[in-house]
Enzyme design. Structure first.
Site, PDB file in Angstrom:
ATOM      1  N   TYR A 144       0.846  -1.190   0.000  1.00 24.01           N
ATOM      2  CA  TYR A 144       0.000   0.000   0.000  1.00 24.01           C
ATOM      3  C   TYR A 144       0.880   1.237   0.000  1.00 24.01           C
ATOM      4  O   TYR A 144       1.830   1.325   0.786  1.00 24.01           O
ATOM      5  CB  TYR A 144      -0.897  -0.005   1.248  1.00 24.01           C
ATOM      6  CG  TYR A 144      -1.851   1.168   1.337  1.00 24.01           C
ATOM      7  CD1 TYR A 144      -2.856   1.349   0.394  1.00 24.01           C
ATOM      8  CD2 TYR A 144      -1.755   2.088   2.384  1.00 24.01           C
ATOM      9  CE1 TYR A 144      -3.735   2.422   0.480  1.00 24.01           C
ATOM     10  CE2 TYR A 144      -2.641   3.156   2.478  1.00 24.01           C
ATOM     11  CZ  TYR A 144      -3.626   3.324   1.529  1.00 24.01           C
ATOM     12  OH  TYR A 144      -4.495   4.379   1.622  1.00 24.01           O
ATOM     13  N   ASP A 239       9.183   2.995   0.189  1.00 28.10           N
ATOM     14  CA  ASP A 239       8.079   3.603   0.926  1.00 28.10           C
ATOM     15  C   ASP A 239       8.253   3.207   2.386  1.00 28.10           C
ATOM     16  O   ASP A 239       7.872   2.122   2.808  1.00 28.10           O
ATOM     17  CB  ASP A 239       6.741   3.106   0.368  1.00 28.10           C
ATOM     18  CG  ASP A 239       5.558   3.629   1.180  1.00 28.10           C
ATOM     19  OD1 ASP A 239       5.797   4.282   2.222  1.00 28.10           O
ATOM     20  OD2 ASP A 239       4.406   3.380   0.779  1.00 28.10           O
ATOM     21  N   LYS A 267       3.385   8.721   9.105  1.00 28.91           N
ATOM     22  CA  LYS A 267       3.190   8.071  10.403  1.00 28.91           C
ATOM     23  C   LYS A 267       4.158   8.602  11.490  1.00 28.91           C
ATOM     24  O   LYS A 267       3.967   9.721  11.936  1.00 28.91           O
ATOM     25  CB  LYS A 267       3.230   6.562  10.231  1.00 28.91           C
ATOM     26  CG  LYS A 267       2.111   6.137   9.248  1.00 28.91           C
ATOM     27  CD  LYS A 267       1.761   4.682   9.205  1.00 28.91           C
ATOM     28  CE  LYS A 267       0.464   4.504   8.439  1.00 28.91           C
ATOM     29  NZ  LYS A 267       0.560   3.828   7.164  1.00 28.91           N
TER      30      LYS A 267
END
Ligand code: PLP
Length: 428
Positions: A144, A239, A267
């Site tokens: 993702y 990522d 995050k």
């Protein structure tokens, strides 16, 4: 446990917010039931609107690596807020957090701050295309990278939970530029590159996948990607929205000793406020506007409150020499404890773990990619999830999600969790 008020609040929310939530996985669709409304949180615990206390293994899906309402972070935000919350002009704190981030992360000279992991990945790919002059990207099934169009092709977690691997609204024109590879399968990547000569701008990957459960890269896999990229003039994008500032100070690049060309963050880097970022060496970053022609911008990018939270968080991590070891030790303890009770109760399972990321799969085979992850028994997972919740342990409401260990968790909390797993396993 009773969830009367949460259920009532959810019913109200459903009237005015699609599905009652502002991000799909929160809705508990993967496990059934209604989501829990959080009233407040402190350290390792959530307190919900019905007065239940829950040990939290979601930790806002990663950011709260030190626990909730961590004082240095909260205080930094409060102090900043008093001085104005947004200016749309440069502030010193943006340079301070950039200097710190660049000093912690290997192989990057400059960093640009955005507002989410989605924005970071989307901008990183645009930059890669701008730098290489090529259009196609390779991504991996089950990874993702946020919800921008080119990534919504077998995008793991949320998308997989809902059985919509490819979202309507993504045009065939966009989808054709995204090539899909199997995680941990270097030959598959090689074939894709050879079938699209001189067309691939970048390979984007979660260096430890966290959105199909936790799936570590096989020995040599990341190295193999690095060599393929070098040979074919392709940029390698890590990522690290999930792994950055979590697996090590320098994230997966440091942990595995592999240099990526562009690194994405989110995050943890925002300490619980909406922050993303992407970073690279000068020769790549200097293509960005206003220095270069690749456009990227944001009204609230580098927002002072967000930067204050992020700087406080990164400083805490940078100043604590033992933090990542401590987190890994706690995670290993939990892994062994849960494996032990599942074995004792003869529940078929496999557990994956890297650093402070861990996932329990009710699957026979090793989980090494999206297909093997999807073979897990979802009915068992649902029962396990609700059983744990009933015992006061809040794990992610989908078998495709990783659990995040926070430093605020004590060994008593871990023992409580293992005990709860034992009770639940007896009934599985
Ligand atoms: C969460 C996540 C994203 C998206 O970040 P948002 O802040 O939710 O937009 C991108 N990549 C990875 C690996 C993630 O885990």
């Amino acid at each position: 446990m009773i969830y009367k008020r949460s259920s009532a609040l959810f019913a109200e929310a459903e009237k005015v917010i699609p599905g009652g939530v502002n991000s799909p996985v929160r809705a508990f669709k993967g496990v059934g039931g209604t989501p829990i409304f959080v009233k407040e949180a402190k350290g390792a615990y959530l307190f919900d609107e019905d007065g239940n206390k829950l040990i939290d293994y979601i930790n806002s899906w990663g950011p709260m690596i030190l626990g909730h309402a961590h004082e240095p972070v909260v205080n930094a935000v409060i102090e900043k807020a008093k001085k104005g919350t947004s200016f749309g002009a440069p502030t010193e704190i943006e340079t301070q957090i950039a200097e710190l981030a660049v000093s912690m992360v290997p192989n990057v000279d400059k960093i640009r701050f955005v507002n989410s992991g989605t924005e970071a990945c989307m901008s990183a790919v645009r930059l890669a295309r701008g730098v290489t002059g090529k259009d196609k990207i390779i991504k991996f099934a089950g990874c993702y990278h946020g919800h921008s169009d080119s990534f919504l092709i077998q995008a793991g977690s949320g998308a997989s939970t809902f059985g919509t691997p490819n979202s309507p609204g993504v045009t065939p024109g966009t989808a054709k530029d995204t090539l899909l590879a199997r995680y941990n399968d270097i030959d598959n990547v090689k074939q894709l590159i050879e079938a699209n000569p001189n067309e691939v701008a970048c390979i984007i990957i979660e260096p430890v996948a966290g959105n199909m459960g936790c799936v570590p890269p096989k020995e040599g896999f990341l190295q193999g990607l690095r060599s393929l990229c070098d040979t074919h003039n392709i940029l390698l994008i890590f990522d690290e929205v999930m792994t950055g500032f979590r697996l090590a100070k320098g994230g997966a690049q440091e942990l595995f000793g592999i240099k990526a060309d562009i690194v994405c963050f989110g995050k943890v880097i925002g300490g619980g406020l909406p922050v993303g970022a992407f970073a690279a060496r000068n020769e790549i970053m200097n293509h960005l506007a206003p220095l270069g022609p690749v456009y990227q911008a944001g009204t609230l990018s580098g927002n002072p409150l967000a930067m204050a939270a992020g700087l406080a968080m990164l400083s805490e991590l940078n100043n604590d020499a033992k933090i990542f070891e401590r987190l890994a030790n706690k995670t290993e303890y939990l892994h062994k404890g849960i494996a032990n009770v599942l074995n004792k109760n003869k529940i078929t399972h496999t557990i994956n773990r890297v650093g402070s990321m861990i996932s329990v799969h009710f699957a026979k085979e090793q989980v090494v990619d999206f297909d093997t992850s999807a073979k897990g028994n979802n009915d068992t997972f649902k029962s396990f999830f609700h059983g744990m919740l009933n015992e006061g342990v809040y794990i992610a409401p989908s078998a495709f999600e990783t659990w995040f260990i926070a430093d605020a968790l004590t060994y008593e909390d871990l023992d409580f969790t293992i005990n709860a797993a034992n009770k639940v396993a007896k009934r599985l």
